[in-house]
Design a protein around this motif. Sequence first.
Motif, mmCIF file in Angstrom:
data_model
loop_
_atom_site.group_PDB
_atom_site.id
_atom_site.type_symbol
_atom_site.label_atom_id
_atom_site.label_comp_id
_atom_site.label_asym_id
_atom_site.label_seq_id
_atom_site.Cartn_x
_atom_site.Cartn_y
_atom_site.Cartn_z
ATOM 1 N N GLY A 134 0.888 -1.185 0.078
ATOM 2 C CA GLY A 134 0.179 -0.198 0.028
ATOM 3 C C GLY A 134 1.001 1.244 -0.048
ATOM 4 O O GLY A 134 0.607 2.199 -0.522
ATOM 5 N N VAL A 135 1.909 1.281 0.684
ATOM 6 C CA VAL A 135 2.835 2.411 0.986
ATOM 7 C C VAL A 135 3.256 2.752 -0.575
ATOM 8 O O VAL A 135 3.256 3.930 -0.889
ATOM 9 C CB VAL A 135 3.820 2.306 1.915
ATOM 10 N N PRO A 136 3.961 2.106 -1.208
ATOM 11 C CA PRO A 136 4.598 2.460 -2.616
ATOM 12 C C PRO A 136 3.369 2.713 -3.597
ATOM 13 O O PRO A 136 3.483 3.745 -4.287
ATOM 14 C CB PRO A 136 5.009 0.830 -3.106
ATOM 15 N N LEU A 137 2.192 2.142 -3.431
ATOM 16 C CA LEU A 137 0.986 2.483 -4.271
ATOM 17 C C LEU A 137 0.761 4.119 -3.852
ATOM 18 O O LEU A 137 0.421 4.906 -4.829
ATOM 19 C CB LEU A 137 -0.267 1.667 -4.179
ATOM 20 N N ALA A 138 0.615 4.270 -2.888
ATOM 21 C CA ALA A 138 0.262 5.861 -2.408
ATOM 22 C C ALA A 138 1.069 6.781 -2.671
ATOM 23 O O ALA A 138 1.030 7.890 -3.133
ATOM 24 C CB ALA A 138 0.020 5.528 -0.596
ATOM 25 N N LEU A 139 2.621 6.336 -2.700
ATOM 26 C CA LEU A 139 3.583 7.138 -3.030
ATOM 27 C C LEU A 139 3.333 7.494 -4.385
ATOM 28 O O LEU A 139 3.404 8.691 -4.841
ATOM 29 C CB LEU A 139 4.727 6.627 -2.872
ATOM 30 N N ALA A 140 3.223 6.418 -5.225
ATOM 31 C CA ALA A 140 2.946 6.665 -6.747
ATOM 32 C C ALA A 140 1.687 7.462 -6.995
ATOM 33 O O ALA A 140 1.665 8.506 -7.849
ATOM 34 C CB ALA A 140 2.885 5.427 -7.388
ATOM 35 N N ALA A 141 0.612 7.357 -6.366
ATOM 36 C CA ALA A 141 -0.626 7.818 -6.539
ATOM 37 C C ALA A 141 -0.379 9.318 -6.328
ATOM 38 O O ALA A 141 -0.864 10.248 -6.889
ATOM 39 C CB ALA A 141 -1.831 7.355 -5.832
ATOM 40 N N GLY A 142 0.193 9.621 -5.166
ATOM 41 C CA GLY A 142 0.257 11.122 -4.867
ATOM 42 C C GLY A 142 1.208 11.743 -5.638
ATOM 43 O O GLY A 142 1.110 12.987 -5.824
ATOM 44 N N PRO A 152 8.044 16.881 -11.653
ATOM 45 C CA PRO A 152 7.003 16.423 -12.198
ATOM 46 C C PRO A 152 7.174 15.759 -13.488
ATOM 47 O O PRO A 152 6.795 16.061 -14.697
ATOM 48 C CB PRO A 152 6.099 17.747 -12.496
ATOM 49 N N TRP A 153 8.038 14.915 -13.410
ATOM 50 C CA TRP A 153 8.616 13.883 -14.494
ATOM 51 C C TRP A 153 7.771 12.809 -14.761
ATOM 52 O O TRP A 153 7.263 12.313 -13.813
ATOM 53 C CB TRP A 153 10.091 13.605 -14.219
ATOM 54 N N MET A 154 7.470 12.194 -15.987
ATOM 55 C CA MET A 154 6.672 11.295 -16.178
ATOM 56 C C MET A 154 7.038 9.901 -15.502
ATOM 57 O O MET A 154 6.216 9.025 -14.958
ATOM 58 C CB MET A 154 6.748 10.798 -17.630
ATOM 59 N N LEU A 155 8.421 9.600 -15.064
ATOM 60 C CA LEU A 155 8.626 8.345 -14.501
ATOM 61 C C LEU A 155 8.937 8.653 -12.953
ATOM 62 O O LEU A 155 9.458 7.651 -12.211
ATOM 63 C CB LEU A 155 10.146 7.937 -15.131
ATOM 64 N N THR A 156 8.546 9.667 -12.560
ATOM 65 C CA THR A 156 8.858 9.925 -10.997
ATOM 66 C C THR A 156 8.024 8.922 -10.241
ATOM 67 O O THR A 156 8.300 8.295 -9.215
ATOM 68 C CB THR A 156 8.667 11.437 -10.680
ATOM 69 N N ALA A 157 6.977 9.064 -10.491
ATOM 70 C CA ALA A 157 5.746 8.242 -9.922
ATOM 71 C C ALA A 157 6.295 6.764 -9.851
ATOM 72 O O ALA A 157 6.245 6.386 -8.771
ATOM 73 C CB ALA A 157 4.442 8.429 -10.146
ATOM 74 N N PRO A 158 6.502 5.877 -10.904
ATOM 75 C CA PRO A 158 6.854 4.614 -10.823
ATOM 76 C C PRO A 158 8.116 4.703 -10.035
ATOM 77 O O PRO A 158 8.498 3.273 -9.057
ATOM 78 C CB PRO A 158 6.795 4.062 -12.011
ATOM 79 N N LEU A 159 9.026 5.361 -10.307
ATOM 80 C CA LEU A 159 10.350 5.121 -9.588
ATOM 81 C C LEU A 159 10.217 5.372 -8.027
ATOM 82 O O LEU A 159 11.028 4.736 -7.257
ATOM 83 C CB LEU A 159 11.456 6.029 -10.270
ATOM 84 N N LEU A 160 9.574 6.062 -7.848
ATOM 85 C CA LEU A 160 9.204 6.302 -6.135
ATOM 86 C C LEU A 160 8.694 5.267 -5.720
ATOM 87 O O LEU A 160 8.908 4.822 -4.311
ATOM 88 C CB LEU A 160 8.298 7.770 -6.078
ATOM 89 N N ALA A 161 7.753 4.587 -6.458
ATOM 90 C CA ALA A 161 7.157 3.258 -5.707
ATOM 91 C C ALA A 161 8.172 2.120 -5.737
ATOM 92 O O ALA A 161 8.042 1.501 -4.586
ATOM 93 C CB ALA A 161 5.876 2.986 -6.771
ATOM 94 N N VAL A 162 8.844 1.892 -6.721
ATOM 95 C CA VAL A 162 9.761 1.088 -6.489
ATOM 96 C C VAL A 162 10.875 1.377 -5.347
ATOM 97 O O VAL A 162 11.148 0.443 -4.686
ATOM 98 C CB VAL A 162 10.658 0.891 -7.865
ATOM 99 N N ALA A 180 -1.906 7.526 4.489
ATOM 100 C CA ALA A 180 -2.044 8.946 4.062
ATOM 101 C C ALA A 180 -0.884 9.800 3.993
ATOM 102 O O ALA A 180 -0.556 10.612 3.458
ATOM 103 C CB ALA A 180 -3.175 9.449 4.974
ATOM 104 N N SER A 181 -0.044 9.409 5.216
ATOM 105 C CA SER A 181 1.260 10.181 5.112
ATOM 106 C C SER A 181 2.052 9.948 3.734
ATOM 107 O O SER A 181 2.780 10.967 3.036
ATOM 108 C CB SER A 181 2.434 9.753 6.170
ATOM 109 N N GLY A 224 4.407 11.880 -1.392
ATOM 110 C CA GLY A 224 4.240 11.638 -2.853
ATOM 111 C C GLY A 224 3.759 12.684 -3.458
ATOM 112 O O GLY A 224 4.401 12.938 -4.622
ATOM 113 N N HIS A 225 2.873 13.524 -2.924
ATOM 114 C CA HIS A 225 2.313 14.654 -3.701
ATOM 115 C C HIS A 225 3.328 15.702 -3.796
ATOM 116 O O HIS A 225 3.424 16.490 -4.864
ATOM 117 C CB HIS A 225 0.956 15.120 -2.916
ATOM 118 N N VAL A 226 4.093 15.732 -2.626
ATOM 119 C CA VAL A 226 5.235 16.877 -2.739
ATOM 120 C C VAL A 226 6.159 16.423 -3.616
ATOM 121 O O VAL A 226 6.767 17.421 -4.593
ATOM 122 C CB VAL A 226 5.829 17.021 -1.233
#
Length: 472
Positions: free
Chosen positions: A99-107, A196-206, A182-183, A188-190
Amino acid sequence: MTLVAAQGEEKGKKGQEKGEEKGPAQEQEPQTHRNAPSAPPPRTPRHPLRAEFRRGFAPWTGAALFLTLAATLAAASAQWQGGWAETREQLHTAALLLGVPLALAAGCRQGGRERRRRTEQLLATAVRSPLARFLAAALPVACWIVAGYAVTAALALLATALCATGDRPDLVAPLTDAVALASAALVGHVVGRLLPWMLTAPLLAVAGYAVLGIVMYDNTGPLRQLTPLGSASDIDVPVWWQPPVVAVWTGGLAVAAVLAYAARRRFTALVPLAAATAAGALLVQTGDGLWHTNTLARQQVCDTSTAPQICVNARYKDLLPQVTDALSGLTDRLHGVRNLPVRFTDLPGEPGPDEVHLPIGWSVVRGKLADPQRFAWEAGMALYGRNECDKAVDPRVARADDAVEHYLAPSPSAQDFDELNAKGSKADRADLRDRLDARARLKAMGDEERRAWLSAYLATARACDPSEVPAL
């Protein structure tokens, strides 16, 4: 002058008469206006969060988290559905490790929305403050993630309530997990706003998954207490103040990151950062003292009508009739035999000198013994197993062990191994004949003779010297 005045009075009377005739018409005009359709009342403007919560990306994040956790828990339901502690650990691990990686990527993806839409300059001219604009975009994702986790936790607890055999549910752990999720969404939103790069979300989740995975499987350092995963087992429970301190640690870091990025007075981020630092220092200094063994896990309920006595952990007190029934064949054959341990136990740590361990938790599936025959065989092996011997067991002793095992509680796969040896090499077939002969000799003994031999055998159940084991 008199004639002119008289003409003026006549004109005045005629004017009054005309005014009186026009009066009703004048009174009808306002009535006609009143019967006309009234204008609709002004519509109250809706809050911008309403659209963010109901439509867009946020609801899909909650659904994605729910499906991910529900599928993971359903696949391993046999491991946790029978006990509250197992449910707590399985839900806790799945929520944080997945859940935490998914929340990071979603945010993170939500945070880069304005840059992708090229509306940053337009939003900068809005009346609302940067913090209000940030929360309007970040809170819906965080709240939907918490909602998806809450539904998953409720269903898991309901499923366990249908099969639980003892213990009680832990409702504090889901709250701390919700704060961590939630944290993660806020952090992740910050990151999404800053990168705001396209691959930031998946890399942050990994990266989040890798860090949590490393800490989970290599939790020997003092910093392991800073991860929300913790380092407890199924029989451990946290001290009363550990959950709120963990919530302050994870939530304080997230709030500090939000304030440092979006607040007008960024120095206000020092307050939650100081609280998170104090909470983290307390967790690290306490270390293993954050957890203690569950009170019920140190207790047991026993059936004293058998020899050995059958005791189960108080967490599985409702299983005692099933365990007694599964071991009834074993205890009946041991009736009158001496040199037996006093009881089977299922307590943490090593059993006492007159006790043998009975690992019930390994055999329970959804509140029932999954395989009573295998459970009885494992209990018998605890009586006469020689796993502590450094060298290979002498063939004569191995045949005696096999005969006792086959007589008291045979293995569910014993017949399969016999068939393999019958089809094997010449040495395998010879070994099978010797073992079958030993089984036949033990079975052919009289009751008194068998009890005497088993008493002598059990007196040397842990011996590795073949000369101590009676011949069969």
